[in-house]
Design a protein around this motif. Structure first.
Motif, PDB file in Angstrom:
ATOM      1  N   ASN A 502      -3.176  -2.549  -2.197  1.00  0.00           N
ATOM      2  CA  ASN A 502      -3.379  -3.711  -3.069  1.00  0.00           C
ATOM      3  C   ASN A 502      -2.074  -4.457  -3.305  1.00  0.00           C
ATOM      4  OD1 ASN A 502      -6.116  -3.213  -3.317  1.00  0.00           O
ATOM      5  ND2 ASN A 502      -5.892  -2.014  -5.202  1.00  0.00           N
ATOM      6  N   VAL A 503      -0.939  -3.699  -3.443  1.00  0.00           N
ATOM      7  CA  VAL A 503       0.372  -4.326  -3.641  1.00  0.00           C
ATOM      8  C   VAL A 503       0.710  -5.215  -2.456  1.00  0.00           C
ATOM      9  CG1 VAL A 503       2.863  -3.862  -3.733  1.00  0.00           C
ATOM     10  CG2 VAL A 503       1.285  -2.571  -5.200  1.00  0.00           C
ATOM     11  N   ILE A 504       0.570  -4.676  -1.235  1.00  0.00           N
ATOM     12  CA  ILE A 504       0.882  -5.459  -0.032  1.00  0.00           C
ATOM     13  C   ILE A 504      -0.084  -6.646   0.081  1.00  0.00           C
ATOM     14  CG2 ILE A 504       1.127  -5.365   2.471  1.00  0.00           C
ATOM     15  CD1 ILE A 504       3.212  -3.777   0.898  1.00  0.00           C
ATOM     16  N   TYR A 505      -1.347  -6.408  -0.218  1.00  0.00           N
ATOM     17  CA  TYR A 505      -2.353  -7.480  -0.137  1.00  0.00           C
ATOM     18  C   TYR A 505      -1.977  -8.626  -1.075  1.00  0.00           C
ATOM     19  CZ  TYR A 505      -6.828  -9.904  -0.560  1.00  0.00           C
ATOM     20  OH  TYR A 505      -7.803 -10.862  -0.576  1.00  0.00           O
ATOM     21  N   ASN A 506      -1.597  -8.287  -2.342  1.00  0.00           N
ATOM     22  CA  ASN A 506      -1.251  -9.326  -3.311  1.00  0.00           C
ATOM     23  C   ASN A 506      -0.054 -10.144  -2.843  1.00  0.00           C
ATOM     24  OD1 ASN A 506      -2.787  -9.437  -6.037  1.00  0.00           O
ATOM     25  ND2 ASN A 506      -2.649  -7.247  -5.596  1.00  0.00           N
ATOM     26  N   LEU A 507       0.959  -9.500  -2.312  1.00  0.00           N
ATOM     27  CA  LEU A 507       2.164 -10.220  -1.908  1.00  0.00           C
ATOM     28  C   LEU A 507       1.872 -11.141  -0.718  1.00  0.00           C
ATOM     29  CD1 LEU A 507       4.881  -7.402  -2.244  1.00  0.00           C
ATOM     30  CD2 LEU A 507       4.410  -9.283  -3.816  1.00  0.00           C
ATOM     31  N   ILE A 508       1.108 -10.634   0.283  1.00  0.00           N
ATOM     32  CA  ILE A 508       0.776 -11.487   1.440  1.00  0.00           C
ATOM     33  C   ILE A 508      -0.162 -12.610   1.018  1.00  0.00           C
ATOM     34  CG2 ILE A 508      -0.320 -11.512   3.715  1.00  0.00           C
ATOM     35  CD1 ILE A 508       0.601  -8.647   4.134  1.00  0.00           C
TER      36      ILE A 508
END
Length: 606
Positions: A502-508
Motif C-alpha cells: 500500500n505504501v508503494i502504491y500510494n507513492l506511485i
C-alpha cells in the motif's frame, strides 16, 4: 471559528499580555527605586558612623599622652603598695615562723621535763602506740608478760630492781618523732615499785601552754592588722574618676594649630569606611577623598584627581568633624562606580521571576493561538475531507444505482451479456467503495495504535515490481512512463507485505496524479550502511517548502489551483508515514515547485 471571533480573542489576549507586561515593568521600576533609596540611606548612615568614630578617635588621640601619664602614675602607686604589702606579709611570716619555733621548743622542753619525771617515778617506762595502750586494758588479749625482782634496805627504800618482761611493741613511733608529728597524747607503759604494769597518758600540749600559744597568735594577728591599716592610711589613693577626660579633651581641641591631615590619616579613614560599608552589606568598590572646607583643596584621596564641586554620579558626602566650630571641619566624599550593578543584582530574583512569568504567559498565548489556528486548519481540512469522501462515495453509489435500475429493465434481463457487464460494474464499484472505507478505517486504527503489523521477510524488489504490474492499466490511462531501477543487493526487510505494498502504491499513485501531461516516474532501490533506500521520483507539479513540511499532515492535499481532477482524501501520505515509522524507518521528501518530487524511504535491514 469565524475570523471576527478569532481576531477578537487574539486582541483581548494581546491586551491582557501587554497589561501584565506593563504591571511587571512598573513593579520592577518601583522595586529599583526602593532599593536605590535604601542604598542611599545605608550609605549616609555609614558615613555618619564613620564621622562619629573619627571624632571620637581624634578626641582620644588628643588625650592619649595625659591619660598615659596618669595611668603610669596609678601603676607606680599600685606597684609600691604591692611591694609594701609583700614586705609586710614576709615580715609577718618570719615572725610567725620564729614564734612557732619557740612554741615548739617550749612544748619539747615541757615534754622532756614530764618524760624525766615519769622515768624517775616509774620503772622502765616505754612509749607505746595508741592501739597497744588500749589493748593493755584488755587482760585477755594483752601481749605483756612481766617478772619483777625488787630489793629494799632496812628503811624499806628500794635499792635495786630487776624487771624481766616480754612485750610485743606495736608499730607506734617513739618520742624521737618530729614535734610537728607528735600525737595529741604520749602513751607510756611503766611499772610500779611492786612490778605492777601501769598505763600512763601524757598530753603533748597541756591546756595552759595551749592557751598561752593562742594568746601569742592572736596578738601577732592584731599587730599585722594594725600594720596593714597604717599602710593603707599612709598611701595616697588615686582613682579613675579623679581625672576628667572631657576637660582634657576640651583643652586639646581648643588648640588652633592642628591641621586636618594630622587629625586623621588616609589608611584609618579607608579602614573605617570599609568596615561600616560591610556592616551595611555593601561590598562595592568605592573611591573617596577628603577636602578642606576653609582652603577648598583636596587633602588626600583614593582617586586620581577631583576638581571643583562637579561631582560624579553616585557620590555622597558628609562633614567629618561636625563638632569643630573653630578648626577646619573637613568634607568627606565617597563615590560608587558600580552602584547600578549592586542594585540590579539585588533585583535579579524579582526580574527573573517576572521574566519567567512573562515567558510562560507568552508561551501560553502563542500556544493558544497556534492551537486555534491549527484547529481551524484541521476543521477546514476535515470539511474538505468530508466533501472529497462524499464525492468519492457518491460516484460508486450512483454507478451502482444506475446499473441496478438498468437490471430492472425487462429488455436487459433478456440480454445475458449486458447483465454480466452490469453485474461486473456493480462488483467493481463495490470493491472501489470497500477500498475507500478500508482506507479510512486503516487510518483510524493507525491513530489509535490498534493496527498490528505482521513481521515477515519481504523482498522489496519483488514487491515493487508486483505493485507496478498491478497499476499498469491505471498508468496506461495517463500514458505514464514507469521506470524501475531495483539495484538493491539486499532487498529483504522485515515487515507487513500488505501495508508495504500500500505504501508503494500510494507513492506511485501520487506521482501519477500530480503530474501534468504524460507522467515520468522512476523507482530506485539501493543499499547504504546496512539500510535499504527506496526512492520514488516524478517530474510532476512539485511542492513549495511550506507544502513539503505539511505533506504528511492528515487531510492535507497539495492545492492544484482551479483544477479539481485530482481526487483523494488527503490520507495517503499520512498513512505512508505511520507505516514506515512503525517499521523503525524514516521517510523524507525533496521537492521543487514545477520540477518534481522525490520521496525517500529508509528501512533498516534484518
Amino acid at each position: 471559528m469565524k475570523k471576527k471571533s478569532l481576531w477578537l480573542i487574539t486582541g483581548l489576549m494581546t491586551i491582557a499580555l501587554l497589561g501584565v507586561f506593563v504591571m511587571q515593568s512598573y513593579y520592577i521600576r518601583e522595586a529599583y527605586r526602593l532599593k536605590s533609596q535604601l542604598f542611599e540611606q545605608e550609605v549616609n548612615q555609614a558615613l555618619s558612623a564613620v564621622a562619629d568614630k573619627v571624632q571620637r578617635l581624634n578626641a582620644v588621640s588628643h588625650i592619649t599622652k595625659t591619660d598615659y601619664e596618669w595611668r603610669i602614675k596609678m601603676e607606680n602607686q599600685r606597684r609600691d603598695k604591692t611591694r609594701r604589702l609583700i614586705d609586710l606579709d614576709q615580715k609577718y611570716k618570719e615572725d610567725e615562723r620564729k614564734r612557732k619555733y619557740n612554741q615548739q621548743k617550749q612544748m619539747i622542753d615541757e615534754l622532756n621535763y614530764q618524760d624525766g619525771m615519769i622515768r624517775k617515778l616509774y620503772l622502765s617506762p616505754t612509749i607505746i602506740s595508741e592501739i597497744d595502750f588500749y589493748d593493755l586494758a584488755n587482760q585477755a588479749t594483752t601481749p605483756l608478760n612481766v617478772d619483777v625482782n625488787v630489793g629494799f634496805d632496812e628503811e624499806l627504800n628500794m635499792i635495786g630492781s630487776n624487771v624481766r618482761k616480754t612485750f610485743r611493741i606495736g608499730s607506734a613511733k617513739t618520742f624521737n618523732l618530729e614535734p610537728k608529728k607528735l600525737p595529741d597524747s604520749i602513751r607510756y607503759l611503766a611499772y610500779s615499785s611492786n612490778g605492777q604494769p601501769l598505763r600512763i597518758s601524757l598530753p603533748s600540749l597541756n591546756a595552759e601552754m595551749r592557751a598561752k600559744f593562742e594568746i601569742e597568735d592572736e596578738i601577732a594577728a592584731r599587730r599585722r592588722s594594725n600594720a596593714l591599716r597604717e599602710l593603707q592610711a599612709d598611701t595616697v589613693k588615686l582613682n579613675e574618676g579623679d581625672f576628667n577626660v572631657l576637660e582634657a579633651a576640651a583643652k586639646e581641641m581648643s588648640q588652633l594649630d592642628i591641621p586636618l591631615n594630622e587629625r586623621i590619616s588616609k589608611p584609618i579613614l579607608d579602614t573605617l569606611l570599609r568596615a561600616e560599608l560591610l556592616n551595611k552589606n555593601i561590598g562595592l568598590k568605592y573611591d573617596f577623598w577628603l577636602k578642606s572646607v576653609t582652603r577648598d583643596s583636596v587633602l588626600f584621596s583614593k582617586v586620581s584627581f577631583v576638581k571643583g564641586e562637579i561631582l560624579p554620579a553616585n557620590t555622597f558626602k558628609t562633614t567629618l568633624f561636625s563638632n569643630d566650630v573653630i578648626r577646619d571641619p573637613g568634607m568627606l566624599y565617597i563615590n560608587f562606580p558600580d552602584r547600578e550593578s549592586l542594585i540590579l543584582s539585588n533585583l535579579k530574583v524579582t526580574m527573573a521571576s517576572s521574566g519567567a512569568l512573562l515567558l510562560v504567559l507568552i508561551s501560553i498565548f502563542s500556544y493558544t493561538l497556534y492551537a486555534i489556528l491549527r484547529q481551524k486548519k484541521i476543521s477546514e481540512m476535515k470539511t474538505d475531507f468530508i466533501n472529497n469522501m462524499t464525492h468519492e462515495f457518491k460516484t460508486p453509489v450512483s454507478t451502482i444505482m444506475i446499473a441496478s435500475e438498468a437490471l430492472r429493465d425487462p429488455e436487459i434481463l433478456e440480454d445475458k451479456t449486458r447483465i454480466g457487464r452490469l453485474a461486473g460494474i456493480i462488483y467493481d464499484e463495490n470493491v472501489r467503495l470497500g477500498n475507500h472505507i478500508e482506507r479510512v478505517l486503516s487510518i483510524a486504527r493507525l491513530e489509535k495504535k490498534e493496527l498490528k503489523l505482521e513481521e515477515e521477510e519481504v523482498d522489496m524488489n519483488a514487491l515493487i515490481a508486483a505493485v507496478a504490474d498491478s497499476m499498469s492499466l491505471q498508468l496506461q490511462k495517463k500514458e505514464a512512463q514507469l521506470t524501475l531501477h531495483l539495484d538493491a543487493a539486499l532487498p529483504a526487510v522485515k515487515g507487513d507485505e500488505l501495508h508495504l505494498s500500500n505504501v508503494i502504491y500510494n507513492l506511485i499513485d501520487n506521482a501519477n496524479k500530480y503530474s501534468i501531461g504524460s507522467p515520468k516516474i522512476t523507482v530506485n532501490t539501493r543499499n547504504s550502511g546496512g539500510k535499504l533506500i527506496i526512492e520514488v521520483e516524478d517530474e510532476g507539479i512539485g511542492m513549495t517548502k511550506e507544502q513539503s513540511k505539511r505533506a504528511f499532515d492528515q487531510f492535507y492535499r497539495v492545492p492544484t489551483g482551479n483544477l479539481h481532477d485530482v481526487k483523494g482524501f488527503g490520507l495517503g501520505l499520512n498513512y505512508v508515514l505511520d507505516i514506515v515509522t512503525q517499521m523503525n524507518g524514516t521517510i523524507k521528501v525533496h521537492s521543487e515547485k514545477d520540477k518534481g518530487t522525490v520521496f525517500e524511504i529508509i528501512i533498516p535491514l534484518n
